[in-house]
Enzyme design. Sequence first.
Site, short mmCIF file in Angstrom:
data_model
loop_
_atom_site.label_atom_id
_atom_site.label_comp_id
_atom_site.label_asym_id
_atom_site.label_seq_id
_atom_site.Cartn_x
_atom_site.Cartn_y
_atom_site.Cartn_z
CB CYS A 50 -12.58 -9.51 0.52
SG CYS A 50 -11.66 -7.96 0.47
CB CYS A 53 -13.20 -8.12 4.38
SG CYS A 53 -14.37 -7.45 3.16
CG HIS A 113 -16.08 -6.29 -0.12
ND1 HIS A 113 -14.75 -6.65 -0.25
CD2 HIS A 113 -16.69 -6.72 -1.25
CE1 HIS A 113 -14.58 -7.29 -1.39
NE2 HIS A 113 -15.74 -7.34 -2.03
CB SER A 161 -6.29 -7.97 -7.78
OG SER A 161 -5.72 -7.27 -6.68
CG HIS A 166 -7.36 -1.37 -2.04
ND1 HIS A 166 -8.31 -1.97 -2.83
CD2 HIS A 166 -6.17 -1.65 -2.63
CE1 HIS A 166 -7.73 -2.60 -3.83
NE2 HIS A 166 -6.42 -2.43 -3.75
CD GLN A 168 -1.15 -1.14 -4.99
OE1 GLN A 168 0.00 -1.55 -4.81
NE2 GLN A 168 -1.84 -1.43 -6.07
ZN ZN Z 1 -13.33 -6.60 1.27
#
Ligand code: ZN
Length: 338
Positions: A50, A53, A113, A161, A166, A168
């Site tokens: 990832c 991460c 994650h 994706s 998270h 933006q």
């Molecule tokens: Zn991650």
Amino acid sequence: MFDWNQDPHRRFNPLTEEWVLVSPHRTDRPWQGQMEKPAVETQPAYDPNCYLCPGNSRAGGVRNPTYTSTFVFDNDFAALKPGTPVAHFEQSGLLIAESEPGVCRVVCFSPQHNLTLAKMEAADIRIVVDTWVEQYQSLGADPNIGYVQIFENRGAMMGASNPHPHCQIWAGRALPDEPAKEQAALLAWRERNKSCLLCEYARLEESAAARTVEANPHFLTVVPFWAVWPFETMVIARRHMGSLDQFTAEERDGLADILKRVTARYDRLFDVSFPYSMGFHQRPTDGARHDEWHFHAHFYPPLLRSATVRKFLVGYEMLATPQRDITAEAAAERLRSV
Ligand SMILES: [Zn+2]
Ligand SMILES: [Zn+2]
Ligand SMILES: [Zn+2]
């Protein structure tokens, strides 16, 4: 006798001044689509592949710090670039273009994650809220930045994706179309009624209760009367405030609390990590006061009747106007029941 729960009708969105076609009788039609539950994918707490991460390297070889809380960085594939020179192009009033300087950032909510807003502790979401406030303030202080859009795409169905929690931030010079439509409507309402459209709307929904999904002392969540997406919701601040930087400490906690509760409710609806696009609409950062603005969030989830059956905006909706089958009231009732 016309029946609002059965007969086709149009509903008006006073925030964008657009209409949605509601066809409740169509929920009776036979459904041929698939209904099975998708295989539950379990994610590890740390994924070596990832790019979000802690400690992993991203495109271009930049290595993430071993962060322990939130982590913000400039998007490696940014849609906007800060140094873009100012330019304007116009031909015959038909071909019009202008340059758009700006900044695109990624905000990791947590080093872990396999978390989502629904699974995070409210105290940890509060740290995310603080990060949003800092970003709104620091990006908005740049004279080249007129509007800061914070948004989260959750789930592969929404084009996210990466499952790592998270969001933006795209901050540019111009006021984009959606907030521009709302700003025009908020200003016109204020001019006409000497009041705030969303203060009035929150009060009305609170007393009606039919479309309310969640509430706490600082925020109200409703399926808007004019919702387009089946389980669309709107989180409205109870106090008239234009932007994140005007929140009290209690209001920051209140936002963290209601985001957790709304997303957890979504997850329970179809027993799946619910996909959505979510984002805040707030005061532009163009230097004007913008007393007309009233902070709110929109959740636009695509799922219609199970974890695998989604709504598409196609055909009539692309060419004419959006349409929905279940009413906003029925959707709110479903969300309240889980
Ligand atoms: Zn991650
Ligand atoms: Zn207001
Ligand atoms: Zn809005």
